[in-house]
Design an enzyme around this catalytic site. Structure first.
Site, PDB file in Angstrom:
ATOM      1  N   CYS A 169       0.810  -1.224   0.000  1.00  0.00           N
ATOM      2  CA  CYS A 169       0.000   0.000   0.000  1.00  0.00           C
ATOM      3  C   CYS A 169       0.844   1.276   0.000  1.00  0.00           C
ATOM      4  O   CYS A 169       0.594   2.205  -0.773  1.00  0.00           O
ATOM      5  CB  CYS A 169      -0.929   0.007   1.211  1.00  0.00           C
ATOM      6  N   HIS A 175      -3.228   6.324   4.335  1.00  0.00           N
ATOM      7  CA  HIS A 175      -1.811   6.504   4.642  1.00  0.00           C
ATOM      8  C   HIS A 175      -1.378   7.881   4.137  1.00  0.00           C
ATOM      9  O   HIS A 175      -1.691   8.254   3.009  1.00  0.00           O
ATOM     10  CB  HIS A 175      -0.953   5.469   3.915  1.00  0.00           C
TER      11      HIS A 175
END
Lengths: 349, 349
Positions: B131, B251
């Site tokens: 990710c 994130h």
């Protein structure tokens, strides 16, 4: 001993940093003759307990500093700009925790572990650096002495207490609302005096203080300028990204440093372990590294995650954590005050 | 049209990423003939609604993949290592969201915005990158094409959802306890399979995944190795510090990039604004920059805080945010699946 005791004023006594300064003056048994607590008109009249005595907070005015030997300021830059000159005129040595005088060429910017000797050059004011700068330079000092520093690239993970008590309250309130499934209405962060507000609970806000014309925030530029001034070296390149995260106490920093000379990693760890005011917490085998929750309430700077950049032999990654209200503010100021008190005592001796 | 519909298997259908994959397959109206939901024995028997139909989750076994055209794996590296070869044997194209095959030289590691053409080289398996890597390379791609990249220094601010649903529950539970003034007993983070646990609520943990012998965590080394592989360029230096913070989805990354050529900052902003799958959010005057809370639930990668390193003319700071379960996992996988489906459709046409 009585002639070595000093008259001390704390300006901003009711604030988050002022509270920590008073805790430290008490705990460290600072040689106080008379303690004067000062604040804005709004907070004046508050009663604060110090060594078992209740002291009434008075409104800070230009005449508050008569007879004061040391004045510790942490009531915001505007208050310092206005009142520090009056305190100096009255003969006080001012330790200023705001941004007002930090870049003034006549004002030493001091982290005792790094440049204690600069205290002697003061002309009435000694500036306490920004919280995020203090912990970084304290940790980098032994590496700079041994290997030299070419450049620093830092990303911060900063606690809301750096924005004051109201920001702490806001984060806690927002967290409760989000956990209850409610919407939040941000009112203070990222910058109280600016129009746009963002949620801090369960978020990361890449803005601390106002934007400058160059695209950096003032907090980021403080790290750039103050680091050069404290190390007395304009050739050190510093670039910073300052981010507020949902932590109450303790700033964390991911610091990438490129040293001037090739280094030995074990030697770097030993230098950190031996540095005054710095604690090495670095053992991957036991998942040991500095954490904000563990640094909170402590005076030291904690350093770990030391590892070599795999692509650049002089590049080093490190993780630096310290309580932003203590070493980042109150403790650094009280350290300076203790050094001045000791000097005054030896002068009188 | 019916002969263009595909038999699709989702392995790890009950997990945080699996749930998002199913959402996307439904929302994007993916051309499904038959949908098979697979999981561990523990979760088998669960009923999941898809386009108004309830589908019972079955235990994934080596024989689950007969007749499957596309299998999307997100049930952990061990499950992929065991079952992907069987799925390939049955003729399925596997899109694997785990670390199992990413660095396998025969497995393309694909972010469609960066290296879509690599999909054609697959031998049954296409790996979805980590990710934190995906969002970074998607944002850097247009800058690399135009100016070249010498080195990347990244510090991450990663959401707990990257560690699964149980980590989200743990963070929420801990947050409530801390807000109520109680002590917390960490049980899952930072790494479920390791003995030492740390509080994530109101903290920043500089450990994601296990430590490697070189002092970096596996998450950090994924960013180093995967970036080189995706850009097909071993000469790019990457160094990373990966940190878990109390955010649920999204994130954030503080990325410092040193380009090969001198750049124009306005041109960089335009390149980001024009890049596929990337959204420029960068206006200091209105305090606009990417935020995890605003990226959550969206497929795009958001980029802002673009500014020149004041010390190095080819240095650029940026702030990159994306939903780690979407572009960082499910959406990147479904994008690849859509490309494969379109190819299969045109082959059959």
């Amino acid at each position: 001993m009585s002639n070595q005791r000093l008259n001390v004023a704390v300006v901003g006594a009711t604030g988050a940093v002022g509270e920590q300064i008073l805790n430290l003056l008490e705990k460290r048994n600072f040689p106080i003759a008379k303690l004067k607590l000062l604040s804005s008109a709004r907070s004046a009249g508050t009663s604060i307990s110090f060594k078992g005595q209740n002291i009434i907070v008075e409104e800070a005015t230009p005449d508050s500093f008569e007879g004061i030997d040391i004045a510790l300021f942490s009531a915001g830059g505007d208050v310092s700009k206005e009142l520090v000159p009056h305190a100096v005129r009255h003969g006080a040595v001012c330790i200023d925790n705001t941004n007002a005088f930090r870049m003034d060429p006549n004002t030493p910017l001091v982290v005792p572990e790094v440049n204690e000797s600069k205290i002697d050059e003061h002309q009435g004011v000694i500036a306490n650096p920004n919280c995020s700068t203090i912990q970084m330079v304290a940790a980098l000092k032994p590496l700079r002495d041994r290997y030299g520093i070419d450049r620093i690239i830092v990303s911060t993970y900063q606690a809301v207490s750096g924005a004051g008590s109201r920001a702490i309250d806001e984060m806690k309130r927002q967290s409760k609302e989000v956990l209850a499934g409610n919407k939040v209405e941000p009112q203070i962060l990222p910058v109280n005096s600016l129009p746009v507000k963002h949620q801090i609970a369960f978020n990361a806000i890449p803005q601390i203080d106002k934007f400058q014309d160059n695209g950096y925030t003032l907090e980021e530029m403080k790290m750039v300028r103050e680091t050069k001034k404290i190390f007395d070296d304009e050739s050190i390149d510093v670039t910073a990204t300052c981010v507020r995260i949902p932590v109450v106490y303790g700033h964390s920093e991911s610091v990438y440093v490129e040293l001037k000379d090739d280094y030995d990693l074990e030697d770097v760890k030993q230098l950190i372990a031996d540095a005054p005011g710095v604690v090495l917490v670095d053992d991957p085998a036991t998942q040991s590294y500095p954490l904000a929750t563990e640094a909170a309430g402590k005076n030291e700077v904690f350093v770990g995650r030391l590892r070599r950049d795999l692509g650049h032999s002089r590049g080093l990654n490190m993780w630096i954590v310290s309580d932003n209200l203590l070493k980042g503010a109150a403790w650094n100021a009280v350290q300076i005050a203790e050094i001045i008190a000791a000097k005054k005592a030896s002068e009188r001796a």
